[in-house]
Design a protein around this motif. Structure first.
Motif, mmCIF file in Angstrom:
data_model
loop_
_atom_site.group_PDB
_atom_site.id
_atom_site.type_symbol
_atom_site.label_atom_id
_atom_site.label_comp_id
_atom_site.label_asym_id
_atom_site.label_seq_id
_atom_site.Cartn_x
_atom_site.Cartn_y
_atom_site.Cartn_z
ATOM 1 N N ILE A 9 0.839 -1.210 0.000
ATOM 2 C CA ILE A 9 0.000 0.000 0.000
ATOM 3 C C ILE A 9 0.868 1.251 0.000
ATOM 4 C CG2 ILE A 9 -1.663 1.340 1.366
ATOM 5 C CD1 ILE A 9 -2.831 -1.437 2.238
ATOM 6 N N LEU A 10 1.921 1.254 0.807
ATOM 7 C CA LEU A 10 2.776 2.438 0.880
ATOM 8 C C LEU A 10 3.592 2.662 -0.390
ATOM 9 C CD1 LEU A 10 4.012 2.234 4.573
ATOM 10 C CD2 LEU A 10 2.230 3.714 3.607
ATOM 11 N N ASP A 11 3.728 1.643 -1.216
ATOM 12 C CA ASP A 11 4.471 1.759 -2.467
ATOM 13 C C ASP A 11 3.593 2.218 -3.633
ATOM 14 O OD1 ASP A 11 6.976 1.592 -3.787
ATOM 15 O OD2 ASP A 11 6.307 -0.259 -4.759
ATOM 16 N N ARG A 12 2.298 2.333 -3.428
ATOM 17 C CA ARG A 12 1.417 2.792 -4.506
ATOM 18 C C ARG A 12 1.725 4.261 -4.830
ATOM 19 N NH1 ARG A 12 -4.325 0.256 -2.328
ATOM 20 N NH2 ARG A 12 -3.627 -1.908 -2.382
ATOM 21 N N SER A 15 0.144 6.831 -2.537
ATOM 22 C CA SER A 15 0.750 6.810 -1.206
ATOM 23 C C SER A 15 2.086 7.539 -1.223
ATOM 24 C CB SER A 15 0.964 5.371 -0.726
ATOM 25 O OG SER A 15 -0.265 4.719 -0.530
ATOM 26 N N ARG A 16 2.917 7.273 -2.232
ATOM 27 C CA ARG A 16 4.215 7.951 -2.325
ATOM 28 C C ARG A 16 4.021 9.455 -2.454
ATOM 29 N NH1 ARG A 16 5.312 3.696 -5.973
ATOM 30 N NH2 ARG A 16 5.403 5.178 -7.680
ATOM 31 N N GLU A 17 3.011 9.872 -3.211
ATOM 32 C CA GLU A 17 2.709 11.305 -3.345
ATOM 33 C C GLU A 17 2.319 11.905 -1.991
ATOM 34 O OE1 GLU A 17 -1.096 13.590 -5.175
ATOM 35 O OE2 GLU A 17 -0.063 12.242 -6.557
ATOM 36 N N LEU A 18 1.480 11.212 -1.255
ATOM 37 C CA LEU A 18 1.048 11.710 0.051
ATOM 38 C C LEU A 18 2.198 11.714 1.056
ATOM 39 C CD1 LEU A 18 -2.423 9.978 0.054
ATOM 40 C CD2 LEU A 18 -2.036 12.449 0.091
ATOM 41 N N LEU A 19 3.050 10.715 1.010
ATOM 42 C CA LEU A 19 4.184 10.652 1.932
ATOM 43 C C LEU A 19 5.226 11.732 1.653
ATOM 44 C CD1 LEU A 19 4.521 6.778 2.122
ATOM 45 C CD2 LEU A 19 3.922 8.312 4.027
ATOM 46 N N ALA A 20 5.116 12.406 0.521
ATOM 47 C CA ALA A 20 6.026 13.511 0.185
ATOM 48 C C ALA A 20 5.457 14.867 0.603
ATOM 49 C CB ALA A 20 6.319 13.503 -1.319
ATOM 50 N N ARG A 21 4.271 14.880 1.184
ATOM 51 C CA ARG A 21 3.656 16.145 1.613
ATOM 52 C C ARG A 21 4.335 16.677 2.874
ATOM 53 N NH1 ARG A 21 -1.060 17.707 -0.902
ATOM 54 N NH2 ARG A 21 -1.814 18.736 0.950
ATOM 55 N N ASP A 22 3.918 17.872 3.290
ATOM 56 C CA ASP A 22 4.536 18.563 4.425
ATOM 57 C C ASP A 22 3.914 18.245 5.777
ATOM 58 O OD1 ASP A 22 6.303 20.086 2.820
ATOM 59 O OD2 ASP A 22 4.694 21.491 2.373
ATOM 60 N N LEU A 23 2.596 18.059 5.801
ATOM 61 C CA LEU A 23 1.896 17.946 7.084
ATOM 62 C C LEU A 23 1.111 16.656 7.183
ATOM 63 C CD1 LEU A 23 0.363 21.515 7.551
ATOM 64 C CD2 LEU A 23 2.284 20.523 8.794
ATOM 65 N N THR A 24 1.085 16.134 8.389
ATOM 66 C CA THR A 24 0.192 15.048 8.753
ATOM 67 C C THR A 24 -0.643 15.530 9.926
ATOM 68 O OG1 THR A 24 0.052 12.694 9.325
ATOM 69 C CG2 THR A 24 1.846 13.942 10.336
ATOM 70 N N ARG A 25 -1.688 14.807 10.218
ATOM 71 C CA ARG A 25 -2.472 15.076 11.418
ATOM 72 C C ARG A 25 -2.198 13.913 12.368
ATOM 73 N NH1 ARG A 25 -4.690 16.757 7.012
ATOM 74 N NH2 ARG A 25 -5.644 18.805 6.869
#
Length: 165
Positions: A9-12, A15-25
């Motif tokens: 899932i994290l390799d999709r 997911s890679r696009e989201l993991l490159a973002r600046d903020l998480t909650r």
């Protein structure tokens, strides 16, 4: 959830696009037993989410007591892309400024001069920081193309069963 499922899932691409973002909650349970959800900068190192905070941040006391956390990384467009992550927070107190903190703030729009001023301000403010490290133990990607929220998936399944009956 098995590690190979998490990795897949994290390799999709989303997911890679989201993991490159600046903020998480970051969601956790406070010492008084009530839930908290705070935006926080992060970086993904390929196997862990790393967040950094001040050594006197109230969330640290709560995370030491109850380290289970949930993270949400999402987009602000329609349809949204949402990455949900669960895991345990490991706290690592470090002297000075962790390199991850400088990396996670690297995508904000700053001129070279602003970046130098910002980094000097950070280095003068913090004697040390705490790295909050989360290794995913459960993940779900919701992209509204190939995956949906669990409740919506259930409704779609029920609808198909009614139509086929």
């Amino acid at each position: 959830m098995e590690q190979n499922e998490i990795d897949e899932i994290l390799d999709r691409p989303y997911s890679r696009e989201l993991l490159a973002r600046d903020l998480t909650r970051l969601a956790y349970v406070a010492k008084d037993g009530t839930p908290r959800n705070v935006p926080i900068g992060f970086t993904w190192n390929g196997s862990e989410i790393v967040m950094c905070t001040a050594t006197n941040a109230p969330k640290l006391r709560a995370l030491r007591h109850r380290p289970e956390v949930a993270l949400t990384i999402d987009t602000e467009v329609h349809p949204p892309k949402i990455l949900l992550i669960r895991g345990r927070a490991e706290l690592d107190v470090v002297d000075g400024i962790p390199e991850e903190y400088l990396q996670m703030n690297g995508s904000y729009e700053m001129t070279a001069e602003q970046r130098v001023e910002w980094e000097a301000g950070v280095r003068s403010l913090y004697d040390g920081m705490v790295r909050i490290v989360v290794t995913p133990t459960w993940v779900k990607l919701i992209d509204f193309e190939t995956t949906l929220p669990t409740a919506v998936e259930e409704l779609v399944r029920r609808q198909a069963e009614r139509q086929n009956a």
